[in-house]
Design a protein around this motif. Structure first.
Motif, PDB file in Angstrom:
ATOM      1  N   UNK A 122       0.803  -1.229   0.000  1.00  0.00           N
ATOM      2  CA  UNK A 122       0.000   0.000   0.000  1.00  0.00           C
ATOM      3  C   UNK A 122       0.833   1.275   0.000  1.00  0.00           C
ATOM      4  N   UNK A 123       1.955   1.309   0.728  1.00  0.00           N
ATOM      5  CA  UNK A 123       2.744   2.548   0.708  1.00  0.00           C
ATOM      6  C   UNK A 123       3.191   2.954  -0.685  1.00  0.00           C
ATOM      7  N   UNK A 126       1.025   5.629  -2.433  1.00  0.00           N
ATOM      8  CA  UNK A 126       0.948   6.993  -1.921  1.00  0.00           C
ATOM      9  C   UNK A 126       2.210   7.745  -2.332  1.00  0.00           C
ATOM     10  N   UNK A 127       2.022   8.978  -2.719  1.00  0.00           N
ATOM     11  CA  UNK A 127       3.148   9.801  -3.159  1.00  0.00           C
ATOM     12  C   UNK A 127       4.167   9.973  -2.032  1.00  0.00           C
ATOM     13  N   UNK A 128       5.448  10.006  -2.427  1.00  0.00           N
ATOM     14  CA  UNK A 128       6.526  10.252  -1.457  1.00  0.00           C
ATOM     15  C   UNK A 128       6.305  11.547  -0.698  1.00  0.00           C
ATOM     16  N   UNK A 129       5.746  12.505  -1.405  1.00  0.00           N
ATOM     17  CA  UNK A 129       5.507  13.803  -0.792  1.00  0.00           C
ATOM     18  C   UNK A 129       4.569  13.658   0.401  1.00  0.00           C
ATOM     19  N   UNK A 130       3.507  12.859   0.228  1.00  0.00           N
ATOM     20  CA  UNK A 130       2.523  12.670   1.294  1.00  0.00           C
ATOM     21  C   UNK A 130       3.140  11.889   2.449  1.00  0.00           C
ATOM     22  N   UNK A 131       3.924  10.853   2.090  1.00  0.00           N
ATOM     23  CA  UNK A 131       4.557  10.061   3.149  1.00  0.00           C
ATOM     24  C   UNK A 131       5.514  10.930   3.970  1.00  0.00           C
ATOM     25  N   UNK A 331       4.003   3.609   8.216  1.00  0.00           N
ATOM     26  CA  UNK A 331       3.032   4.052   7.220  1.00  0.00           C
ATOM     27  C   UNK A 331       1.699   4.446   7.848  1.00  0.00           C
ATOM     28  N   UNK A 332       1.198   3.602   8.734  1.00  0.00           N
ATOM     29  CA  UNK A 332      -0.122   3.837   9.308  1.00  0.00           C
ATOM     30  C   UNK A 332      -0.184   5.136  10.091  1.00  0.00           C
ATOM     31  N   UNK A 333       0.744   5.313  11.025  1.00  0.00           N
ATOM     32  CA  UNK A 333       0.716   6.503  11.882  1.00  0.00           C
ATOM     33  C   UNK A 333       0.941   7.795  11.080  1.00  0.00           C
TER      34      UNK A 333
END
Lengths: 577, 369
Positions: A122-123, A126-131, A331-333
């Protein structure tokens, strides 16, 4: 028997004969188009790097001044050193985590395996920017968890705004890639090979180090290089974690000297991009050389027998809980942090959440037309661009796997080249190209140039998704269709395309998701009216509007999940399986 | 008429020739096998007839119509040739049911639906799998898949049936049944059939004519009996049925040129009439099949004295490995034997080759382990 009687129906258009068949022309068209697409952005960068003024100004002379300026710029030296350190450290962390996960899932009886399999990729969506944003919100110096830990638990506050912190964030966000590269190889390993080594007198340890790991070498080398390249080209992590503490990487050096500079120094930007490109191309070359003939690693033989899982015994549950905890923490937090920040004006353990909860961030986004426009643009680019991209990828894969065209290997090599081209630099190259080549001029300021750049950038990914399944479809299927009377076109539409439908849909999905989350490729290419989600988020990050970015990120992540659920409903296929 | 004519057909890949100036006439309604080891050019030849590959030289015509001319760069597309191809993998289209597989070529020919349904039913009945019409290919066994593949080509009544090793994916028992079935089906339909195989047993038992290919060239073209009893080259002798080659020299000739040969190990054989002429004193190689040798007393005429090196038990007999004058000889024996024995030869069948014709094939050239 009636079947042997004479033909009582007409044979199609006899005699259908050719001296010069169209099937000889179409491949060459695709080959020229692809090579052009890949070289178009790269050549102008090299040219600008050697030019004494912007390439759109008349009277430019060739010079080495740009390169020598770079050579004497202490900030550039620091950026190069930081970049290499960061990339090596982050790659090591990513590999360690990803390969461990692959071995645990692939070869042991770890508890809750299917849950881990379901969550681990799942990670990637998601965009690196968001992570990076999520990490900053939760674990940054002023982050919620950091504050909470130092206030309530008396832990010393850690500092993610450091090279080490950036390595951890980079490593964790790229670990799924290492996992994906290796899980296939781990699963495909023929147990008979290990059994043979054991009966030949090798210990379990020897088998692991002398047989199993060497067989994983292509996957290990492949993912290591891929991650190294991804780390060198990442922009969001140094922007979010490096900028506050003044740590500059290669990419932020380019970004600050161009997009965020008062007067763009085109020479310096092109020269440094050119150098980064050179480093990446050499890296890719090195990888191919290190791998050599990959057939050495293909396990020949029986249909893969049932692999015996390594028994973890009493550690079955502890290992599982540890793995899941890392995933939740990594990822979750952070994603929860983004969500909570999106609905709060200020997010801190010092103030109860109920007091800061608000819809203001979303109201702000709604009040400015630029944000809705960016969202619509992103959706257009992703849906249309991915469709065009799949068509091109299909044609390239068809030429490489389906024809004996002499240029096939060269076509594949060129199509795979962009994996060494960072998105930002591809964008810069297309920007120059549009200035330099008048036929492309009209695309400036439209979504078309963004789509072209995105397709070029993600060509290798699309090919990597489609080509393996295409190689599995036997050419006999088309041959028997042709001999039984179907034209080339009918064979395509009735035989090849229906069989490939799931793979084509997978390639479309992968391209759509990449286009939708990309933020770096468009940096040099957007103009008022053609902003996309990634670029407006990047500007908000730069200006420190954390609440608004979090709100936009929430919208982006929710739309991504909605898209995947819809595609899953439509086709029942599993992404990254 | 659907005869297939190949005239000096060549296929070069770069400088390497997969097929070299191959000329062949496949008569209308006959069953012809292209036989040879892997890499001999048989599949390339089939692909060129089908239109899936382009000859670089020579001409191919089917039923009197030119379909490919290498020199002129002319090539009729495969879909216009009206041929039926059954590839080794059967290549059933996995996304279509059996009836759709059979119906697709008819649909392409714009046949009305009612007639199409009738034709599908006919073809499936012909290969005795009418009850499988609604299955998908992955739900069928290997033998059933093969029948669907054949039904799919028969349904549109092609001019020529092209079969590329269609039996090789079946297990041994099924293969034999399929072989009988295929042969009687072809006899019934009288459809010109070209059959590619590396299995000499299949080729001999099925074909009206066999074309043996060796390194892209036609080594011999004839009836199965011709190929087996009168091999034109040592390669053909060795590839079909297996042979021992024993060196010697011609010492005398009979009234009709029948040579008498003294083998290197000393035994003398008075052979029957040969296709080729030999001079007295010429060094030669005698091609001897295991089944032409029977264990006899040591010193009778036309007996080869053999020293036995080893035995292999194969159920109904022993395969025996021996030597005569240093040349390996293979034969079989009902009893366990040892030491030195004499082998009575069927001298009328032994084929003689000049010693220099033994090139890359034959035991002499076998790589030393």
């Amino acid at each position: 028997m009636t079947v042997a009687q004479t033909n009582d129906f007409k044979i199609p258009k006899t005699p259908l004969a050719v001296r010069f068949s169209p099937s000889a022309v179409v491949p060459w068209f695709v080959i020229i188009l692809t090579i052009g697409l890949v070289l178009l952005p790269l050549v102008p960068i090299g040219y600008q790097a050697l030019l004494d003024r912007p390439l759109y100004d008349a009277g430019g002379k060739l010079t080495l001044k740009n390169l020598s300026d770079l050579f004497f710029d202490a900030r550039f030296h620091a950026a190069v050193g930081n970049s290499l350190l960061f990339a090596v450290g982050a790659t090591l962390i990513a590999q360690l985590m990803g390969v461990t996960a692959a071995v645990l899932v692939g070869r042991t009886n770890i508890a809750g395996k299917s849950l881990i399999i379901a969550l681990v990729v799942w990670p990637m969506l998601v965009s690196d920017l968001v992570k990076a944003l999520g990490w900053s919100i939760m674990y940054g110096p002023a982050g919620y968890v950091t504050q909470f830990a130092s206030l309530n638990l008396g832990l010393p506050a850690w500092n993610l705004n450091s090279l080490g912190g950036m390595m951890i964030v980079g490593g964790i966000s790229h670990a799924p890639l290492a996992y994906l590269f290796c899980i296939g190889a781990v699963r495909a390993m023929d147990p008979a090979i290990e059994d043979a080594a054991r009966t030949a007198g090798a210990s379990r340890r020897t088998v692991l180090f002398r047989i199993a790991l060497p067989l994983l070498r292509p996957a290990l080398i492949g993912s290591t290089f891929f991650n190294f390249i991804m780390c060198l080209e990442t922009l969001s992590i140094p922007l979010i974690f490096g900028k506050p503490s003044g740590i500059m990487l290669f990419t932020t050096y380019i970004y600050m000297n161009s997009v965020q500079a008062v007067t763009q120094n085109y020479g310096i930007v092109a020269a440094s991009s050119f150098l980064l490109l050179a480093v990446l191309l050499i890296t890719v070359k090195l990888q191919r050389k290190m791998l050599g003939d990959t057939r050495r690693f293909i396990t020949v033989g029986s249909k893969a027998g049932r692999q015996k899982d390594f028994e973890l015994g009493a550690f079955r549950w502890p290992v599982s809980i540890a793995t899941l905890s890392v995933m939740i923490a990594a990822v979750g937090i952070p994603l929860l942090g983004v969500l909570l920040q999106a609905f709060a004006e200020f997010f801190s353990p010092l103030i109860p959440y109920a007091e800061v909860a608000t819809l203001d961030n979303f109201r702000y986004l709604w009040s400015r037309p630029i944000y809705t426009r960016a969202l619509v643009n992103s959706l257009i680019i992703s849906s249309v661009g991915a469709a065009v991209g799949v068509v091109l990828v299909f044609m390239i894969a068809a030429i490489v796997t389906r024809t004996r065209n002499k240029a096939g290997p060269a076509l594949e090599a060129f199509a795979m080249l962009p994996r060494a081209v960072p998105g930002m630099i591809a964008g810069l190259g297309f920007f120059y190209a549009a200035v330099l080549f008048p036929p492309l001029g009209w695309t400036r300021g439209t979504l078309v140039i963004l789509i072209i750049a995105f397709i070029m950038r993600y060509l290798p990914l699309g090919l990597g998704t489609l080509m393996p399944s295409m190689m599995q479809v036997s050419a006999d299927l088309e041959h028997s269709a042709r001999t039984s009377g179907a034209s080339w076109l009918k064979t395509m539409f009735h035989i090849l395309l229906p069989i490939l439908k799931p793979s084509l849909l997978a390639a479309y999905t992968v391209l759509f998701l990449q286009f939708f989350k990309d933020y770096a490729t468009a940096v040099f290419l957007y103009s008022p009216g053609t902003e996309i989600l990634g670029t407006v988020m990047l500007l908000l990050v730069w200006d420190g509007h954390t609440g608004a970015v979090a709100a936009l990120a929430t919208v982006q992540v929710l739309l991504t999940f909605a898209f995947i659920v819809t595609v899953g409903r439509l086709s029942k296929f599993k992404l990254y399986d | 008429m659907s005869d297939v004519t190949l005239q000096d057909v060549s296929r070069l890949y770069g400088t390497k020739a997969a097929v070299k100036t191959l000329s062949l006439v496949v008569p209308d309604g006959s069953f012809v096998s292209l036989l040879g080891p892997s890499g001999c050019g048989k599949t390339t030849t089939l692909a060129m007839i089908a239109g899936l590959d382009r000859p670089t030289g020579g001409r191919i015509s089917i039923g009197g119509t030119l379909v490919a001319d290498g020199a002129a760069g002319y090539m009729m597309l495969p879909e216009a040739r009206n041929l039926g191809l059954v590839p080794q993998s059967y290549a059933l289209w996995p996304h279509m049911r059996v009836s759709q597989n059979v119906g697709f070529p008819l649909k392409v020919r714009k046949m009305p639906a009612a007639q199409r349904q009738q034709r599908i039913a006919e073809a499936l009945a012909l290969v005795e799998i009418g009850h499988l019409a609604d299955r998908y290919p992955h739900e069928l066994s290997g033998g059933q898949q093969q029948r669907v593949a054949i039904a799919r080509t028969l349904a549109y009544r092609p001019k020529v049936l092209l079969l590329d090793e269609p039996l090789s994916n079946l297990d041994a028992k099924l293969r034999e049944r399929a072989r009988h079935w295929l042969r009687s089906l072809q006899r019934e339909l009288k459809m010109t059939t070209i059959f590619v195989t590396h299995d000499q047993g299949e080729a001999l038992s099925l074909s009206d004519h066999v074309a043996v290919l060796d390194g892209g060239e036609l080594a011999q073209y004839g009836t199965p009996e011709d190929i087996y009893l009168r091999p034109a080259t040592p390669f053909v002798a060795d590839f079909i049925g297996g042979c021992s080659f024993v060196k010697g020299a011609v010492v005398a000739k009979g009234a009709r040129g029948q040579p008498t040969v003294r083998l290197d190990g000393g035994s003398v054989l008075a052979l029957g009439v040969q296709d080729r002429d030999f001079a007295i004193g010429q060094t030669v190689s005698a091609a001897v099949r295991p089944e032409w040798l029977t264990v006899a007393g040591t010193h009778a005429p036309n007996v080869i004295a053999v020293k036995i090196d080893g035995l292999e038990f194969s159920g109904d007999r022993y395969n025996v490995f021996g030597t005569h004058g240093g040349h390996p000889i293979r034969f079989s024996s009902e009893k366990r034997i040892d030491g030195e024995v004499g082998l009575a030869c069927d001298v009328d069948r032994i084929v003689l080759f000049s010693a220099d014709a033994i090139g890359r094939c034959g035991p002499e050239a076998a790589p030393k382990p």
